[in-house]
Enzyme design. Structure first.
Site, PDB file in Angstrom:
ATOM      1  N   ASP A  49       0.802  -1.232   0.000  1.00  0.00           N
ATOM      2  CA  ASP A  49       0.000   0.000   0.000  1.00  0.00           C
ATOM      3  C   ASP A  49       0.835   1.282   0.000  1.00  0.00           C
ATOM      4  O   ASP A  49       0.344   2.339  -0.379  1.00  0.00           O
ATOM      5  CB  ASP A  49      -0.955   0.016   1.212  1.00  0.00           C
ATOM      6  CG  ASP A  49      -0.246  -0.253   2.525  1.00  0.00           C
ATOM      7  OD1 ASP A  49       0.999  -0.344   2.530  1.00  0.00           O
ATOM      8  OD2 ASP A  49      -0.923  -0.380   3.567  1.00  0.00           O
ATOM      9  N   HIS A  50       2.082   1.200   0.423  1.00  0.00           N
ATOM     10  CA  HIS A  50       2.891   2.420   0.548  1.00  0.00           C
ATOM     11  C   HIS A  50       3.609   2.782  -0.756  1.00  0.00           C
ATOM     12  O   HIS A  50       3.473   3.862  -1.288  1.00  0.00           O
ATOM     13  CB  HIS A  50       3.947   2.240   1.640  1.00  0.00           C
ATOM     14  CG  HIS A  50       3.436   2.388   3.035  1.00  0.00           C
ATOM     15  ND1 HIS A  50       2.530   1.523   3.593  1.00  0.00           N
ATOM     16  CD2 HIS A  50       3.725   3.288   4.002  1.00  0.00           C
ATOM     17  CE1 HIS A  50       2.281   1.899   4.835  1.00  0.00           C
ATOM     18  NE2 HIS A  50       3.000   2.969   5.112  1.00  0.00           N
ATOM     19  N   ASP A  87       3.814  -1.277  11.427  1.00  0.00           N
ATOM     20  CA  ASP A  87       3.366   0.063  11.046  1.00  0.00           C
ATOM     21  C   ASP A  87       2.738   0.676  12.289  1.00  0.00           C
ATOM     22  O   ASP A  87       1.964   0.012  12.987  1.00  0.00           O
ATOM     23  CB  ASP A  87       2.340  -0.011   9.909  1.00  0.00           C
ATOM     24  CG  ASP A  87       2.081   1.375   9.357  1.00  0.00           C
ATOM     25  OD1 ASP A  87       2.619   1.688   8.281  1.00  0.00           O
ATOM     26  OD2 ASP A  87       1.367   2.156  10.020  1.00  0.00           O
ATOM     27  N   ARG A 138      -0.627  12.666  10.198  1.00  0.00           N
ATOM     28  CA  ARG A 138       0.674  13.259  10.493  1.00  0.00           C
ATOM     29  C   ARG A 138       0.921  14.465   9.610  1.00  0.00           C
ATOM     30  O   ARG A 138       0.692  14.392   8.403  1.00  0.00           O
ATOM     31  CB  ARG A 138       1.800  12.243  10.243  1.00  0.00           C
ATOM     32  CG  ARG A 138       1.807  11.187  11.291  1.00  0.00           C
ATOM     33  CD  ARG A 138       2.998  10.261  11.217  1.00  0.00           C
ATOM     34  NE  ARG A 138       2.897   9.389  12.367  1.00  0.00           N
ATOM     35  CZ  ARG A 138       3.238   8.114  12.387  1.00  0.00           C
ATOM     36  NH1 ARG A 138       3.758   7.557  11.310  1.00  0.00           N
ATOM     37  NH2 ARG A 138       3.088   7.415  13.488  1.00  0.00           N
ATOM     38  N   SER A 172       6.610   7.092  13.204  1.00  0.00           N
ATOM     39  CA  SER A 172       6.531   5.824  12.492  1.00  0.00           C
ATOM     40  C   SER A 172       7.239   4.688  13.218  1.00  0.00           C
ATOM     41  O   SER A 172       8.100   4.901  14.059  1.00  0.00           O
ATOM     42  CB  SER A 172       7.165   6.022  11.116  1.00  0.00           C
ATOM     43  OG  SER A 172       7.658   4.820  10.606  1.00  0.00           O
ATOM     44  N   ARG A 178       9.058   2.644  11.523  1.00  0.00           N
ATOM     45  CA  ARG A 178      10.101   2.223  10.582  1.00  0.00           C
ATOM     46  C   ARG A 178      11.408   1.908  11.296  1.00  0.00           C
ATOM     47  O   ARG A 178      12.037   2.769  11.897  1.00  0.00           O
ATOM     48  CB  ARG A 178      10.296   3.273   9.485  1.00  0.00           C
ATOM     49  CG  ARG A 178      10.680   4.649   9.963  1.00  0.00           C
ATOM     50  CD  ARG A 178      10.652   5.658   8.825  1.00  0.00           C
ATOM     51  NE  ARG A 178       9.278   6.005   8.479  1.00  0.00           N
ATOM     52  CZ  ARG A 178       8.885   7.181   8.010  1.00  0.00           C
ATOM     53  NH1 ARG A 178       9.752   8.137   7.786  1.00  0.00           N
ATOM     54  NH2 ARG A 178       7.621   7.417   7.733  1.00  0.00           N
TER      55      ARG A 178
HETATM   56  C1  MIC Z   1       3.969   6.311   8.291  1.00  0.00           C
HETATM   57  O1  MIC Z   1       2.800   6.645   8.347  1.00  0.00           O
HETATM   58  O2  MIC Z   1       4.902   7.041   8.657  1.00  0.00           O
HETATM   59  C2  MIC Z   1       4.300   4.928   7.785  1.00  0.00           C
HETATM   60  C3  MIC Z   1       4.968   5.084   6.505  1.00  0.00           C
HETATM   61  O3  MIC Z   1       3.113   4.206   7.581  1.00  0.00           O
HETATM   62  C4  MIC Z   1       5.154   4.248   8.834  1.00  0.00           C
HETATM   63  C5  MIC Z   1       5.726   2.983   8.401  1.00  0.00           C
HETATM   64  C6  MIC Z   1       6.906   3.148   7.527  1.00  0.00           C
HETATM   65  O4  MIC Z   1       7.710   4.061   7.748  1.00  0.00           O
HETATM   66  O5  MIC Z   1       7.046   2.311   6.655  1.00  0.00           O
HETATM   67  C7  MIC Z   1       4.495   3.975  10.168  1.00  0.00           C
HETATM   68  O6  MIC Z   1       3.615   4.699  10.548  1.00  0.00           O
HETATM   69  O7  MIC Z   1       4.937   3.080  10.913  1.00  0.00           O
HETATM   70 FE1  SF4 Z   2      -0.113   4.730   5.059  1.00  0.00          FE
HETATM   71 FE2  SF4 Z   2       1.164   5.436   7.300  1.00  0.00          FE
HETATM   72 FE3  SF4 Z   2      -0.281   7.208   5.904  1.00  0.00          FE
HETATM   73 FE4  SF4 Z   2      -1.494   5.296   7.213  1.00  0.00          FE
HETATM   74  S1  SF4 Z   2      -0.268   6.932   8.122  1.00  0.00           S
HETATM   75  S2  SF4 Z   2      -1.957   5.956   5.144  1.00  0.00           S
HETATM   76  S3  SF4 Z   2      -0.098   3.581   6.976  1.00  0.00           S
HETATM   77  S4  SF4 Z   2       1.577   6.166   5.242  1.00  0.00           S
END
Ligand code: MIC
Ligand code: SF4
Length: 641
Positions: free
Chosen positions: A64-65, A119, A379, A533, A535
C-alpha cells in the site's frame, strides 16, 4: 476489582511476566500485518531466522505504501513480498486492494485477539476491540515465528465518553481534541481505553479513526470495547461469527481517566507541523488553501467518503485548490463506484487516485511552495508532504471537502445541513485481491530484485563506546526526521547501504557522510526522541553508519525498541539539564559498558572535549540487556538457536 478490556485481553495472552506496572510483559500474538515499506526487511529477517512457516493464526502482507513505481525497485519489492508470503504461509494483499489498516479492519480484525503490525497505525484494530500494536519489522518477524512480543506493562488511561457527536463533528475531532489536551507525548507508556455511554453511538470505522490516531499520542495502543456496534459491523462484513462481546466489568478501574463529552465538541484542526497543535477550525477559518487531500488509514472509510461526496455533489472544487481522493480499500472504492458517489468526486474535479497511502507518505501530490494543504491524514510533520517548508493541516473529510469548495479553511457548520449517512447493512465483499498461501510453500522460489540487499548485522557490543557527538537535536524528533520517506527515498527500503545516505537528510545533509568518515559515533536528543513511524530503518540505517548510542531526555516507545533491536544503546540523562553540557562535535566515551549495563542502571558518559562526566541511565530489562550485548536481536536469536 473487575477488569477493563485492556487487562482482559492482555491477561488472556500473557506468556511472560505479570500484569504489574513497571515490569515487562510478554504477550502471545494472534495476527500480524506488514506493509511493503517495512515488510521487505521484516520478511528478510524472518527468513534469516530459519523458521519454515508462520506460526500465527493469521499473517497478512500488504502492498500500500510504495505504489508509484517510478523505477524498478517498488515493483521488484512487490514480487519479492508476494513470493515470500507464499513460501512462509502469509496472506498477500495485492497492490490496489487498499491500505493495510483499513483492509485489516474490514476483513481480518477479530475482537479479543492481539495484532502486531510493522506500522505505527496498527492500533486501528483497537476499533474492533483488539490489542493491536505497532512495532519494528524485526519484532513482527519474531511474532510471525511464534515468539512473544514484549512491552513494559502500560498504564491504562480510560477515556470516558458521554453524549453524541453533533452535526459536522466527527470521530476525527474526538481524537484531535484528545491530542490537543494530551500532546504528542501524552500517551507514552499507556494504553488508551474508551468507555462510557458515548461509546455506543460510534461505529467501528469511527472508532478506527480514533484508535488509529492514538498513535500520535505516543500511546502503546488504544482500544474500544466489542459491543453491538462491533457485531453490526462484522455482520455487514459477512463475518458475524468472529464477534465476541468484550466489555469492561462494571467495577473495572483505570489508572487515570479523562472526560470527553461528545455533545460539546466542535470541528477541530491540527496546525503545522505537529498533530497536537490543535485548535477549533473557526480560529483559523478564512486561510487560503491550495490543496485538500482525502484519504489515509485515518479517514478513508465508506462513511468518510460518503460524507465528503455529499458536500461535493453538484459543486466544483475551487479554482485555486487541487483536491485528491484515495479510497481506503477496494471495498470502499467499489461501493462508492456502484452507488454513483465516485461520479460526484470526479464531476466536482477531485483527482481520484488509487487505493493506497499515496500523498500521506509523500508518494506524489506534494503541495505548491508556500501554500496550505489540508489533509484528512494523521501526520503533518515538517517536510512529510515532499515540499520543503510545507504547511500541512489535519482535519476531518467534512472540513476538507467543504474547504475544497470554498477555497479557504471553513467551519463546515457554516455550510448548511449535515448529510445523514448510515453504515450499510452489508458491505460488498470480494476478497479476490487477497492471495491465500499454499498448504506447503517449501518449493516456492523467492523472487529477489537487484535492489534487495541482505540485512546488515552488528557485532557484539564492545566494552568501550567511543566517538564524536555527530548530531544534537531538539525535542520531539520524529522518525521522518531521522529516516525520511517520500517518492525518492521510500523505494530504497530494501537496500540499507543506499537508504543510509539519507539519514537525517532534511536536518543535516552532511550527516551520513560525517558519520561514515568518523567511524560512527553518538546522537544527543531531547524529549520524546523518535516519535512517529515504526520504521526500523530509523535504527537500522544509523546502525549501518556506525551509530553507537543515542543519549536523550526521553524516547518514544517503538523507536526505543528498534534501537535496542539493532544494537544501538538508548540512554537517558539523569539530569535533563546535562543536555546543555554536550555540544555537537564533542568527543564522547562510555567505558566498561558491558559491565555497566549488566550490573545496574547507571552509566557514566565521559565528555572528553569538556573533561566532564555526565550521569546517564538505561531502562533495559534483563532480556534487552542480553540483546544489546549480542549486538541486536537477530544476532541474539541466532546465538540462542
Ligand atoms: C507512516 O505513516 O509514517 C508509515 C509510513 O506508515 C510508517 C511505516 C513506515 O515508515 O514504513 C508507520 O507509521 O509506521
Ligand atoms: Fe499509510 Fe502510514 Fe499514511 Fe497510514 S499513516 S496511510 S499507513 S503512510
Amino acid at each position: 476489582m473487575g477488569q477493563n478490556v485492556t487487562y482482559k485481553i492482555l491477561q488472556d495472552h500473557l506468556v511472560d511476566g505479570e500484569l504489574k506496572q513497571g515490569t515487562e510483559i510478554g504477550i502471545r500474538i494472534d495476527q500480524t500485518l506488514t506493509q511493503d515499506a517495512t515488510g521487505t526487511m521484516a520478511y528478510l529477517q524472518f527468513e534469516a531466522m530459519g523458521i519454515p512457516r508462520v506460526r500465527t493464526k493469521r499473517s497478512v502482507s500488504y502492498i500500500d505504501h510504495n505504489m508509484l513505481q517510478t523505477g524498478f525497485e517498488n515493483a521488484d519489492d512487490h514480487r519479492f513480498l508476494q513470493s515470500i508470503a507464499a513460501k512462509f504461509g502469509a496472506y498477500f494483499s495485492r497492490p490496489g486492494n487498499g491500505i493495510c489498516h483499513q483492509v485489516h479492519l474490514e476483513r481480518f480484525a477479530v475482537p479479543g485477539q492481539t495484532l502486531l503490525g510493522s506500522d505505527s497505525h496498527t492500533p486501528t484494530g483497537g476499533g474492533m476491540g483488539m490489542i493491536a500494536i505497532g512495532a519494528g519489522g524485526l519484532d513482527v518477524a519474531v511474532a510471525m515465528g511464534g515468539g512473544a512480543f514484549y512491552i513494559p506493562m502500560p498504564q491504562v488511561l480510560g477515556i470516558h465518553l458521554t453524549g453524541t457527536l453533533q452535526p459536522w463533528v466527527t470521530a476525527k475531532d474526538v481524537i484531535l481534541e484528545i491530542l490537543r489536551r494530551l500532546s504528542v507525548k501524552g500517551g507514552v507508556g499507556k494504553i488508551v481505553e474508551y468507555f462510557g455511554p458515548g461509546v455506543a453511538s460510534l461505529t467501528v470505522p469511527e472508532r478506527g479513526t480514533i484508535t488509529n490516531m492514538g498513535a500520535e499520542l505516543g500511546a502503546t495502543t488504544s482500544v474500544f470495547p466489542s459491543d453491538e456496534q462491533t457485531r453490526r459491523y462484522l455482520k455487514a462484513q459477512g463475518r458475524e461469527e468472529s464477534w465476541v462481546e468484550l466489555i469492561a466489568d462494571p467495577d473495572a478501574g483505570y489508572d487515570e481517566t479523562i472526560e470527553v463529552n461528545l455533545d460539546e465538541l466542535e470541528p477541530m484542526i491540527a496546525q503545522p507541523s505537529m498533530p497536537d497543535r490543535v485548535v477549533p477550525v473557526r480560529e483559523v477559518a478564512g486561510l487560503k488553501i491550495a490543496q485538500a487531500c482525502i484519504g489515509s488509514c485515518t479517514n478513508s472509510s465508506y462513511l468518510d467518503l460518503m460524507h465528503a461526496a455529499s458536500v461535493l455533489r453538484g459543486r466544483t472544487v475551487h479554482p485555486s485548490v487541487s483536491m485528491t481522493l484515495s479510497p481506503g480499500s477496494k471495498q470502499v472504492y467499489t461501493m462508492i463506484s456502484e452507488n454513483g458517489t465516485l461520479t460526484d468526486f470526479i464531476q466536482a474535479g477531485a483527482r481520484v487516485l488509487e487505493s493506497g497511502c499515496g500523498p500521506c507518505i509523500g508518494m506524489g501530490q506534494s503541495p505548491p511552495t508556500g501554500t496550505i494543504t489540508l489533509r484528512t491524514f494523521n501526520r503533518n510533520f515538517a517536510g512529510r508532504t515532499g515540499t520543503p517548508g510545507d504547511q500541512s493541516y489535519l482535519c476531518s473529510p467534512e472540513v476538507a471537502s467543504v474547504s475544497a469548495i470554498t477555497g479557504v479553511i471553513t467551519d463546515p457548520r457554516d455550510f448548511g445541513e449535515y448529510p445523514q449517512v448510515t453504515l450499510p447493512e452489508t458491505f460488498i465483499v470480494n476478497d479476490n485481491m487477497v492471495v491465500q498461501p499454499p498448504e506447503n510453500g517449501a518449493d516456492v522460489e523467492v523472487v529477489r530484485g537487484p535492489n534487495i540487499k541482505p540485512v546488515p548485522i552488528r557485532e557484539d557490543m564492545p566494552d568501550t563506546l567511543t566517538g564524536e557527538n555527530l548530531l544534537k537535536v531538539e525535542d520531539n524528533i520524529t522518525t521522518d526526521h531521522i529516516m525520511p520517506a517520500g517518492a525518492k527515498i521510500l523505494p530504497l527500503r530494501s537496500n540499507i547501504p543506499a537508504i543510509a545516505e539519507y539519514v537525517y537528510f532534511q536536518v543535516d545533509p552532511t550527516f551520513a557522510q560525517r558519520a561514515k568518515e568518523k567511524g560512527g559515533g553518538f546522537i544527543v536528543g531531547g524529549e520524546n526522541y523518535g516519535q512517529g513511524s515504526s520504521r526500523e530503518h530509523a535504527a537500522l540505517a544509523p546502525m549501518y553508519l556506525g551509530l553507537k548510542a543515542v543519549v536523550a531526555k526521553s524516547f518514544a516507545r517503538i523507536h526505543w525498541n528498534n534501537l535496542i533491536n539493532f544494537g544501538i544503546l538508548p540512554l537517558v540523562f539523569v539530569n535533563s539539564d546535562d543536555y546543555d553540557r554536550i555540544d555537537q562535535g564533542d568527543q564522547l566515551e562510555i567505558r566498561d559498558t558491558r559491565q555497566a549495563i549488566q550490573s545496574g542502571t547507571a552509566v557514566t558518559l565521559y565528555n572528553k572535549t569538556k573533561n566532564i562526566e555526565i550521569p546517564l541511565q538505561h531502562t533495559l530489562t534483563p532480556r534487552q540487556i542480553g540483546i544489546m550485548l549480542d549486538g541486536g536481536l537477530l544476532n541474539h536469536i541466532r546465538k540462542q538457536q
